[in-house]
Scaffold this motif. Structure first.
Motif, short mmCIF file in Angstrom:
data_model
loop_
_atom_site.label_atom_id
_atom_site.label_comp_id
_atom_site.label_asym_id
_atom_site.label_seq_id
_atom_site.Cartn_x
_atom_site.Cartn_y
_atom_site.Cartn_z
N ASP A 8 -10.06 2.19 11.87
CA ASP A 8 -9.55 3.72 11.48
C ASP A 8 -8.15 4.34 11.57
OD1 ASP A 8 -9.40 6.38 10.38
OD2 ASP A 8 -10.41 7.33 12.61
N PHE A 9 -7.38 5.31 11.60
CA PHE A 9 -6.25 5.29 11.20
C PHE A 9 -5.88 6.37 12.11
CE2 PHE A 9 -2.04 6.27 9.83
CZ PHE A 9 -0.61 4.96 10.20
N ASN A 16 -4.43 11.91 15.87
CA ASN A 16 -4.89 13.06 15.41
C ASN A 16 -3.77 14.29 14.34
OD1 ASN A 16 -6.36 14.74 12.50
ND2 ASN A 16 -8.05 15.42 13.84
N LEU A 105 -7.36 -1.78 7.17
CA LEU A 105 -8.08 -0.42 7.40
C LEU A 105 -8.80 0.46 6.37
CD1 LEU A 105 -6.43 2.61 9.01
CD2 LEU A 105 -4.60 1.72 6.97
N SER A 107 -9.35 3.84 6.14
CA SER A 107 -9.12 5.61 6.34
C SER A 107 -9.16 6.72 5.15
CB SER A 107 -7.52 5.75 6.59
OG SER A 107 -7.47 6.87 7.05
N ASN A 108 -9.85 7.91 5.34
CA ASN A 108 -10.10 9.27 5.15
C ASN A 108 -8.52 9.53 4.64
OD1 ASN A 108 -13.04 8.86 4.77
ND2 ASN A 108 -13.57 10.23 6.06
N VAL A 109 -7.97 9.21 3.50
CA VAL A 109 -6.78 9.99 3.56
C VAL A 109 -6.40 10.42 2.13
CG1 VAL A 109 -5.95 8.05 2.92
CG2 VAL A 109 -4.20 9.40 4.04
N TYR A 123 0.77 0.93 7.26
CA TYR A 123 -0.26 0.34 6.66
C TYR A 123 -0.06 -1.17 6.26
CZ TYR A 123 -2.20 5.07 5.44
OH TYR A 123 -2.89 6.11 4.71
N LYS A 129 -6.75 -2.56 2.61
CA LYS A 129 -6.86 -1.26 3.04
C LYS A 129 -7.26 -0.37 2.33
CE LYS A 129 -2.81 -2.36 3.76
NZ LYS A 129 -1.39 -4.55 3.34
N LEU A 131 -8.50 2.64 1.45
CA LEU A 131 -8.38 4.37 1.15
C LEU A 131 -9.19 5.14 0.47
CD1 LEU A 131 -4.45 3.74 1.74
CD2 LEU A 131 -6.03 3.82 3.35
N ASP A 163 -13.57 3.62 14.81
CA ASP A 163 -13.35 4.87 14.73
C ASP A 163 -13.41 6.40 15.69
OD1 ASP A 163 -13.33 8.15 12.88
OD2 ASP A 163 -14.14 6.36 11.36
#
Length: 199
Positions: A8-9, A16, A105, A107-109, A123, A129, A131, A163
């Motif tokens: 996770d990022f 966060n 990676l 990630s929720n973004v 990244y 990645k 995303l 995560d």
């Protein structure tokens, strides 16, 4: 045998920043933080999945807040996010793991933040990645984990997912991926060593 480690990022590679961003946006709009969060929650998942544009996101949020002119707010997410520094220790771990494993990676973004982070090479260390804004799915939905495994050409049992949020860890485990909830770098390294991962 482990072939891929998926990170996770926000909350793993960097703090966060959502609380800070939400506070800045609420202040800019001159609304209370609870009011902004309530309006944001109802549409944010669609924005994060890339199913609506930033303009459409603001249009819907402002309608709920009874504030006008979404056009002038386009770009405000990236302005509130800025260009923060990640945790050097987390990046160092990824560099070490990259010698022996695929590192990815997941990630929720939102698209504006993804574009900014890509431009700033935040990244760049990762082989893949995944995303949410480009996949049109977000954690803990099963299809984003499945998509990630396909991109990595790995089986679930050949991967480890990391995560900071329990809900996303549970989602990955449901997909058959061994998962670690991140609490600290020391704890993460300990968990990886238990799984015979060279750190």
């Amino acid at each position: 045998m482990i072939k891929a480690i998926i990170f996770d990022f926000g909350g793993v590679m960097e703090p966060n920043y959502d609380p800070k961003i939400h506070a800045a946006l609420a202040k800019h709009l001159k609304v209370s933080l609870p009011a902004f969060r309530a309006a944001n929650t109802s549409v944010y998942s669609q924005f994060e999945k890339g199913k609506i544009s930033e303009y459409e996101y603001w249009k819907r949020v402002l309608k709920k807040l009874k504030v006008n002119d979404p056009k002038r707010l386009t770009g405000l997410w990236t302005k509130a996010y800025g260009n923060p520094k990640g945790w050097a220790s987390s990046y160092s771990l990824v560099k070490t793991l990259k010698r022996n494993y695929q590192v990815a990676l997941l990630s929720n973004v939102t698209r504006p933040i993804a574009v900014l982070n890509s431009r700033n090479k935040r990244y760049a260390l990762f082989h893949q990645k995944i995303l949410s804004c480009y996949v049109h799915a977000r954690k803990p939905e099963q299809r984003i984990y499945a998509y990630g495994l396909r991109k990595l050409r790995c089986l679930a049992r050949e991967s480890i997912f990391i995560d900071n949020l329990a809900i996303n860890v549970r989602g990955a485990r449901k997909a058959g991926i061994d998962s670690i909830q991140f609490r600290s770098l020391f704890q993460l390294k300990k968990e990886l060593k238990k799984r015979h991962v060279s750190v």
